[in-house]
Each structure stands twice: as structure tokens, then as C-alpha cells.
Design an enzyme around this catalytic site. Structure first.
Site, PDB file in Angstrom:
ATOM      1  N   ASP A  41       0.831  -1.202   0.000  1.00  0.00           N
ATOM      2  CA  ASP A  41       0.000   0.000   0.000  1.00  0.00           C
ATOM      3  C   ASP A  41       0.867   1.254   0.000  1.00  0.00           C
ATOM      4  O   ASP A  41       1.995   1.230   0.522  1.00  0.00           O
ATOM      5  CB  ASP A  41      -0.914   0.026   1.229  1.00  0.00           C
ATOM      6  N   TYR A  69       6.002  -8.430   8.859  1.00  0.00           N
ATOM      7  CA  TYR A  69       5.725  -6.998   9.011  1.00  0.00           C
ATOM      8  C   TYR A  69       5.938  -6.533  10.446  1.00  0.00           C
ATOM      9  O   TYR A  69       5.817  -7.310  11.397  1.00  0.00           O
ATOM     10  CB  TYR A  69       4.259  -6.686   8.658  1.00  0.00           C
ATOM     11  N   ASP A  83      -7.308   1.761   8.814  1.00  0.00           N
ATOM     12  CA  ASP A  83      -6.034   2.379   9.179  1.00  0.00           C
ATOM     13  C   ASP A  83      -6.256   3.856   9.497  1.00  0.00           C
ATOM     14  O   ASP A  83      -7.348   4.393   9.310  1.00  0.00           O
ATOM     15  CB  ASP A  83      -4.979   2.187   8.077  1.00  0.00           C
ATOM     16  N   ARG A 176      -4.007  -4.952   8.613  1.00  0.00           N
ATOM     17  CA  ARG A 176      -4.952  -4.006   9.227  1.00  0.00           C
ATOM     18  C   ARG A 176      -6.243  -4.692   9.640  1.00  0.00           C
ATOM     19  O   ARG A 176      -6.906  -4.263  10.593  1.00  0.00           O
ATOM     20  CB  ARG A 176      -5.214  -2.824   8.305  1.00  0.00           C
TER      21      ARG A 176
END
Length: 323
Positions: A41, A69, A83, A176
């Protein structure tokens, strides 16, 4: 600059789409054939393997799509994008303790069902979900099975209700969504506030360079030194040595024949026996067997035959192959 073949490991900066990175790499290297192994993203940073030249042909062949991550989060808030960059949909006072948070996390490890967020590139009836979401349309999404190999709390500030998660997961996992689900379980909501990919397809952040570093490297003309080989994309598959005959077979699209350590010819068809013999021929580097090869071939074959009386079947099959 000459044609480049390999993998360029880029530390994607915030604010760039994955295709923005491709465009910059294309301009700096002068290469035409480029691709990448997994979208990040725009607001995320970290490992983005960029494929150059012949490496682009591997996109559909890569088996290792696991990723890791580091994700930051805020409790007590939800948004439409899950988010911090989305529109706030709810807020509340949150007083979750670190102990409560740690108790909730194990529920989201292992193989889990996950519903993709509306703001995602997943397609529904030929349309991207994010395109529908931007029109104010929300549709039902089917849950998907993903695997979270590990999920741990790196830190948590009870005063600010903010913290950091370390996550290792399979392809298709939305971090997320994990954070949003944790917030739901805790009853206060949660949003992701930062995301950094620390590994992808077997490559780590330590191996990456920034776009500024790439620019400097290209100006000095030694970008080849920063390329990982095409073969590095398959390092997780291990190593297999083949004979020259097998190499020729593979180069012409032939599949590898299963290795038989022991077999019972009486329980096999003539075609199956021939397949075993063909494997031995490949081991010995014999393309077309002749009479002079028979002794050498049988010396390898016979110790694998369960019943010695079955050797006659092997002999007959081999003889037929030498005609």
C-alpha cells in the site's frame, strides 16, 4: 545500460505505490521489462522485490510468498479503511491493559478466516473493492483462509493505548484486518497507524536499498552488483543435482521421473517398469541404451528389485527399449 536479469530489492518509501517504484526503477536503469512480487500500500514501507528482465517470467512460479511486518496500532478508534488514513467511524475511551492485549493475540495465529477490507484490491464481480468503497458501496465479501505463522506484541503504552506488533504471515493476509479484529475482541476498536514490511519471498530488509541509493548506484554504473539472481527466488526449494541427460530432458520441458529406491515389477505395468528404467538411464547419463550398456544398467537396477525372480520382467522391458 545493458539488459539486466535478476531481482532488485527496494526499500519502498511511504507515499509511493508499488507501480510508482517500478516507474522510478525503469527510468533509472533504462530497463523495459519489470515487475514485482507483491503490492505494498502507498502508506506502507519496506521490502519490495522488483523483477528485471527474465526474472519477470517467474511471477507465476514463485512458491514462497510469505511475508513479515512490523505494524503500529492505536486502540479506541475505527475507520472505514481500518487504518489511520481513513474516515473515522467510531471513537471511545480505551483503557486496555497490556495483559488483556496479550491474552487476545493468540486467537489470531495459525490458520484463520479473514474477511478482506472494502478498501482493498480484491475483486468482486470484476470490480475492485476499493473502487466500490470510494462510491460509498459496501458489498458482502467471502472470508478467506490465511495463515499467521507468528504474531507478537513488541511494545504497548497503556497511557496512549498505542503499540507495535510483529507479524509473519502467508500471502493474502491483511495486517490491518488483524488489528481491526483485535480491537473488536477487546471491545474498543483499533486502527493500524504504520506498516513496514520486513521480509518478502525470502528476502529481508537488510538486503534492500532505497531509491536514492539506487540513483547513486546507477550513476556510478554498477547496479549489477546489487542484483540478486533469478535463482534466488527459488532458494527455499532446496538443491537438486541432475545428470547431463536429465538436464537435456528438463530443458525440453520434460518432467522429472520419480526415483524408485525399491520396486516390485510383478505389481507394475510394462509402462511403469519402463519409467523406472528411464530414471536409471537418466542417473547414468544414458540417452539411448545399447547392448554394451546393459550390464551397467542392470547393476543399478537389480538391487532395487524386491523379488529376484522379477528380474526377468526388467530384462524383457530393457530389451524392448534397446530395439
Amino acid at each position: 545500460m545493458s539488459k539486466l536479469n535478476g531481482v532488485l530489492l527496494i526499500d519502498k518509501p511511504k507515499g509511493f505505490t508499488s507501480f510508482d517504484v517500478i516507474a522510478v526503477v525503469r527510468r533509472l536503469t533504462g530497463q523495459k521489462k519489470l515487475g514485482h512480487t507483491g503490492t505494498l500500500d502507498p502508506n506502507a514501507t519496506g521490502v519490495l522485490p522488483v523483477l528485471l528482465g527474465t526474472a519477470t517470467k517467474t511471477q507465476d512460479l514463485i512458491l514462497n510468498h510469505d511475508k513479515s511486518y512490523t505494524a503500529e496500532f492505536q486502540l479506541g478508534k475505527t475507520t472505514d479503511t481500518l487504518d489511520i488514513w481513513g474516515t473515522v467511524t467510531s471513537e471511545c475511551e480505551s483503557s486496555v491493559t497490556e495483559e488483556q492485549l496479550r491474552r487476545a493475540i493468540p486467537e489470531f495465529t495459525g490458520e484463520i478466516e479473514q474477511i478482506p477490507p472494502m478498501y482493498s484490491a480484491v475483486q468482486k464481480n470484476g470490480q475492485r473493492l476499493y473502487d466500490l468503497a470510494r462510491q460509498g458501496i459496501e458489498v458482502e465479501r467471502e472470508s478467506r483462509k490465511v495463515t499467521v505463522y507468528s504474531l507478537s506484541l513488541a511494545n504497548f503504552d497503556e497511557k496512549t493505548q498505542t503499540g507495535t506488533l510483529e507479524i509473519s504471515c502467508s500471502k493474502g493476509t491483511y495486517v490491518r484486518t488483524i488489528i481491526d479484529d483485535i480491537g473488536r475482541v477487546l471491545g474498543v476498536g483499533a486502527v493500524m497507524t504504520a506498516l513496514r514490511r520486513t521480509s518478502a519471498c525470502g528476502f529481508s530488509l537488510d538486503e534492500c536499498i532505497t531509491l536514492d541509493e539506487l540513483k547513486s548506484i546507477c550513476e556510478n554504473g554498477n547496479v549489477e552488483e546489487k542484483l540478486s539472481s533469478v535463482e534466488s527466488l527459488f532458494i527455499s526449494l532446496g538443491y537438486l543435482a541432475v545428470s547431463s541427460a536429465q538436464a537435456k530432458r528438463f530443458a525440453n520441458g520434460g518432467a522429472r521421473i520419480a526415483v524408485y529406491k525399491e520396486f516390485a515389477p510383478e505389481d507394475m505395468s510394462a509402462e511403469q517398469i519402463a519409467q523406472v528404467i528411464q530414471e536409471v538411464l537418466a542417473e547414468l547419463g544414458i540417452e539411448k541404451p545399447v547392448g554394451a550398456d546393459k550390464g551397467k544398467i542392470m547393476k543399478v537396477l537389480m538391487p532395487r528389485v524386491k523379488g529376484k525372480a522379477d528380474g526377468k520382467l526388467v530384462n524383457e522391458t530393457l530389451a524392448g527399449m534397446m530395439k
